[in-house]
Design a protein around this motif. Structure first.
Motif, PDB file in Angstrom:
ATOM      1  N   THR A 188       0.863  -1.179   0.000  1.00 58.12           N
ATOM      2  CA  THR A 188       0.000   0.000   0.000  1.00 58.12           C
ATOM      3  C   THR A 188       0.900   1.230   0.000  1.00 58.12           C
ATOM      4  O   THR A 188       1.815   1.342   0.819  1.00 58.12           O
ATOM      5  N   TYR A 189       0.670   2.120  -0.962  1.00 54.57           N
ATOM      6  CA  TYR A 189       1.476   3.342  -1.006  1.00 54.57           C
ATOM      7  C   TYR A 189       0.661   4.407  -1.716  1.00 54.57           C
ATOM      8  O   TYR A 189       0.284   4.254  -2.877  1.00 54.57           O
ATOM      9  N   ASN A 190       0.320   5.460  -1.003  1.00 54.95           N
ATOM     10  CA  ASN A 190      -0.467   6.535  -1.594  1.00 54.95           C
ATOM     11  C   ASN A 190      -0.241   7.825  -0.811  1.00 54.95           C
ATOM     12  O   ASN A 190       0.583   7.868   0.099  1.00 54.95           O
ATOM     13  N   GLU A 196       5.025   1.764   4.099  1.00 51.53           N
ATOM     14  CA  GLU A 196       5.750   0.635   3.491  1.00 51.53           C
ATOM     15  C   GLU A 196       6.818   1.084   2.491  1.00 51.53           C
ATOM     16  O   GLU A 196       7.327   0.276   1.710  1.00 51.53           O
ATOM     17  N   ARG A 197       7.169   2.344   2.551  1.00 52.57           N
ATOM     18  CA  ARG A 197       8.177   2.888   1.624  1.00 52.57           C
ATOM     19  C   ARG A 197       9.487   2.087   1.645  1.00 52.57           C
ATOM     20  O   ARG A 197      10.140   1.893   0.605  1.00 52.57           O
ATOM     21  N   ALA A 198       9.884   1.590   2.816  1.00 49.97           N
ATOM     22  CA  ALA A 198      11.155   0.857   2.920  1.00 49.97           C
ATOM     23  C   ALA A 198      11.149  -0.425   2.079  1.00 49.97           C
ATOM     24  O   ALA A 198      12.200  -0.887   1.629  1.00 49.97           O
ATOM     25  N   VAL A 199       9.967  -1.001   1.861  1.00 51.07           N
ATOM     26  CA  VAL A 199       9.875  -2.202   1.015  1.00 51.07           C
ATOM     27  C   VAL A 199      10.190  -1.825  -0.433  1.00 51.07           C
ATOM     28  O   VAL A 199      10.897  -2.548  -1.149  1.00 51.07           O
ATOM     29  N   ILE A 200       9.677  -0.678  -0.874  1.00 49.64           N
ATOM     30  CA  ILE A 200       9.948  -0.193  -2.234  1.00 49.64           C
ATOM     31  C   ILE A 200      11.447   0.065  -2.402  1.00 49.64           C
ATOM     32  O   ILE A 200      12.049  -0.306  -3.420  1.00 49.64           O
ATOM     33  N   ASP A 201      12.057   0.686  -1.403  1.00 43.56           N
ATOM     34  CA  ASP A 201      13.497   0.973  -1.462  1.00 43.56           C
ATOM     35  C   ASP A 201      14.308  -0.322  -1.539  1.00 43.56           C
ATOM     36  O   ASP A 201      15.276  -0.423  -2.301  1.00 43.56           O
ATOM     37  N   TYR A 202      13.912  -1.331  -0.749  1.00 48.09           N
ATOM     38  CA  TYR A 202      14.609  -2.625  -0.771  1.00 48.09           C
ATOM     39  C   TYR A 202      14.504  -3.247  -2.167  1.00 48.09           C
ATOM     40  O   TYR A 202      15.485  -3.753  -2.723  1.00 48.09           O
ATOM     41  N   ALA A 203      13.307  -3.213  -2.733  1.00 51.68           N
ATOM     42  CA  ALA A 203      13.094  -3.800  -4.055  1.00 51.68           C
ATOM     43  C   ALA A 203      13.968  -3.111  -5.106  1.00 51.68           C
ATOM     44  O   ALA A 203      14.591  -3.765  -5.946  1.00 51.68           O
ATOM     45  N   ALA A 204      14.016  -1.774  -5.046  1.00 50.62           N
ATOM     46  CA  ALA A 204      14.816  -1.021  -6.019  1.00 50.62           C
ATOM     47  C   ALA A 204      16.294  -1.397  -5.919  1.00 50.62           C
ATOM     48  O   ALA A 204      16.984  -1.528  -6.930  1.00 50.62           O
ATOM     49  N   ALA A 205      16.754  -1.624  -4.698  1.00 50.84           N
ATOM     50  CA  ALA A 205      18.172  -1.945  -4.481  1.00 50.84           C
ATOM     51  C   ALA A 205      18.520  -3.382  -4.868  1.00 50.84           C
ATOM     52  O   ALA A 205      19.681  -3.684  -5.131  1.00 50.84           O
ATOM     53  N   PHE A 238       5.355   7.024  -9.029  1.00 51.03           N
ATOM     54  CA  PHE A 238       6.363   6.775 -10.054  1.00 51.03           C
ATOM     55  C   PHE A 238       7.610   7.617  -9.848  1.00 51.03           C
ATOM     56  O   PHE A 238       8.580   7.486 -10.586  1.00 51.03           O
ATOM     57  N   GLY A 239       7.597   8.456  -8.794  1.00 52.81           N
ATOM     58  CA  GLY A 239       8.827   9.090  -8.347  1.00 52.81           C
ATOM     59  C   GLY A 239       9.731   8.112  -7.601  1.00 52.81           C
ATOM     60  O   GLY A 239      10.887   8.425  -7.332  1.00 52.81           O
ATOM     61  N   GLN A 240       9.194   6.940  -7.273  1.00 48.94           N
ATOM     62  CA  GLN A 240       9.978   5.924  -6.549  1.00 48.94           C
ATOM     63  C   GLN A 240      10.556   4.912  -7.532  1.00 48.94           C
ATOM     64  O   GLN A 240       9.796   4.190  -8.167  1.00 48.94           O
ATOM     65  N   PRO A 241      11.876   4.828  -7.659  1.00 48.16           N
ATOM     66  CA  PRO A 241      12.428   3.716  -8.434  1.00 48.16           C
ATOM     67  C   PRO A 241      12.011   2.436  -7.715  1.00 48.16           C
ATOM     68  O   PRO A 241      11.949   2.394  -6.496  1.00 48.16           O
ATOM     69  N   THR A 262      -3.284  10.159 -17.389  1.00 48.13           N
ATOM     70  CA  THR A 262      -2.509  10.822 -16.328  1.00 48.13           C
ATOM     71  C   THR A 262      -1.169  10.131 -16.121  1.00 48.13           C
ATOM     72  O   THR A 262      -0.117  10.785 -16.019  1.00 48.13           O
ATOM     73  N   VAL A 263      -1.173   8.797 -16.074  1.00 46.28           N
ATOM     74  CA  VAL A 263       0.088   8.054 -15.912  1.00 46.28           C
ATOM     75  C   VAL A 263       1.012   8.305 -17.100  1.00 46.28           C
ATOM     76  O   VAL A 263       2.223   8.499 -16.932  1.00 46.28           O
ATOM     77  N   ALA A 264       0.455   8.326 -18.304  1.00 49.91           N
ATOM     78  CA  ALA A 264       1.274   8.586 -19.494  1.00 49.91           C
ATOM     79  C   ALA A 264       1.943   9.955 -19.391  1.00 49.91           C
ATOM     80  O   ALA A 264       3.133  10.108 -19.662  1.00 49.91           O
ATOM     81  N   GLN A 265       1.188  10.960 -18.961  1.00 52.27           N
ATOM     82  CA  GLN A 265       1.739  12.321 -18.790  1.00 52.27           C
ATOM     83  C   GLN A 265       2.838  12.325 -17.731  1.00 52.27           C
ATOM     84  O   GLN A 265       3.915  12.907 -17.928  1.00 52.27           O
ATOM     85  N   VAL A 266       2.564  11.692 -16.596  1.00 56.07           N
ATOM     86  CA  VAL A 266       3.523  11.685 -15.492  1.00 56.07           C
ATOM     87  C   VAL A 266       4.823  10.996 -15.919  1.00 56.07           C
ATOM     88  O   VAL A 266       5.922  11.505 -15.670  1.00 56.07           O
ATOM     89  N   LEU A 267       4.701   9.842 -16.568  1.00 51.94           N
ATOM     90  CA  LEU A 267       5.913   9.083 -16.921  1.00 51.94           C
ATOM     91  C   LEU A 267       6.704   9.753 -18.029  1.00 51.94           C
ATOM     92  O   LEU A 267       7.925   9.690 -18.060  1.00 51.94           O
ATOM     93  N   ARG A 268       5.996  10.419 -18.932  1.00 50.04           N
ATOM     94  CA  ARG A 268       6.732  11.122 -20.000  1.00 50.04           C
ATOM     95  C   ARG A 268       7.347  12.399 -19.473  1.00 50.04           C
ATOM     96  O   ARG A 268       8.323  12.904 -20.046  1.00 50.04           O
ATOM     97  N   GLY A 269       6.814  12.906 -18.343  1.00 49.41           N
ATOM     98  CA  GLY A 269       7.327  14.154 -17.788  1.00 49.41           C
ATOM     99  C   GLY A 269       8.436  13.943 -16.769  1.00 49.41           C
ATOM    100  O   GLY A 269       9.121  14.879 -16.405  1.00 49.41           O
TER     101      GLY A 269
END
Length: 270
Positions: A188-190, A196-205, A238-241, A262-269
């Motif tokens: 869950t991340y919103n 749970e941000r630390a789980v995202i960081d672990y995954a990215a690493a 999508f600011g989170q690797p 919206t996702v297309a705009q965010v990712l292209r930006g």
């Protein structure tokens, strides 16, 4: 202006070798309308409406579909609805939670895990499921350390019945533990909930996959006047690797198209 799509914005699902759209379609609402936490009531779509929703989903460039035994009739409806299209979809399902007679119950035993996956294969009319996640009851560490579900999923992966496994959990410890031995964590991340941000960081690493649930806080987000909560939510995500895709459970075609644009705009930006 032509319709924005996600066809050219696929992302690796960790190190599974799978490539997924940055949005996935959650299908709770195709199968279950009891005991769900949404701000507004809804009616389960009939087969024609569901077929049109899935066609729109595909046309918008979404190839990721999220289901579960706990989503009522979702899996058994998706089997026939996706007939002849299996190669076009990355399918995520779950084990561990059953929903019947308005009640959830959990079973993380080896026997139930195997039965559940075999049943999902039959319902979905496929001989493999791309990703199977443990549907946690919140006691992530107890499930991972004290139950047989994870080793059973590893065996099913070795047998070729699933391509990857992980947990849809509720804790940082559980998410990290699940990623140590598995392929994916659904977190869950919103804008309201970032514990749970630390789980995202672990995954990215570590080259592991993250799927985000409740990306739009199940429709409960309110922001300052003039700020689009959908755009702000996806900018955060999508600011989170490490985030591969966000699962959004809409059955409203307009909401779906707006989310995709919206996702297309965010990712292209970015």
């Amino acid at each position: 202006m032509s319709q924005a799509t996600l066809h050219d914005l696929r992302r690796p699902l960790g190190s599974t070798g799978l490539s997924v759209s940055p949005l996935g379609l959650g299908t709770v609402k195709l199968g279950r309308d009891q005991g769900v936490k949404y701000p507004n009531g809804f009616r389960i779509p009939d087969d024609d409406e569901a077929r049109m929703l899935l066609k729109l989903t595909r046309d918008l460039g979404i190839n990721l579909i999220d289901t579960a035994p706990a989503y009522g009739r979702s899996e058994e409806r998706l089997g026939p609805l996706l007939r002849g299209q299996r190669h076009e979809w990355v399918i995520v399902s779950k084990v561990g939670e059953e929903f019947a007679d308005g009640q959830s119950r959990h079973d993380f035993s080896a026997a139930h895990t195997r039965m559940s996956v075999e049943r999902s294969l039959q319902r979905l009319e496929t001989d493999f499921i791309d990703l199977v996640l443990v549907h946690s009851d919140g006691n992530d560490m107890a499930i991972l350390q004290g139950c047989e579900v994870y080793e059973t999923l590893a065996a099913l992966k070795a047998e070729g019945k699933i391509r990857g496994f992980g947990i849809s959990g509720k804790t940082v410890e559980g998410g990290v533990k699940a990623l140590e031995q598995g392929d994916c964590a659904m977190v869950t991340y919103n804008l309201n909930e970032q514990s749970e941000r630390a789980v995202i960081d672990y995954a990215a690493a570590h080259g592991k996959a993250i799927l985000v649930k409740k990306a739009l806080a199940s429709g409960h987000i309110c922001l300052a006047p003039g700020v689009d909560p959908v755009r702000a939510s996806f900018e955060l995500l999508f600011g989170q690797p490490g985030v591969a895709s966000a699962i959004v459970g809409t059955i409203n075609p307009l909401h779906l198209a707006h989310n995709v644009a919206t996702v297309a705009q965010v990712l292209r930006g970015l």
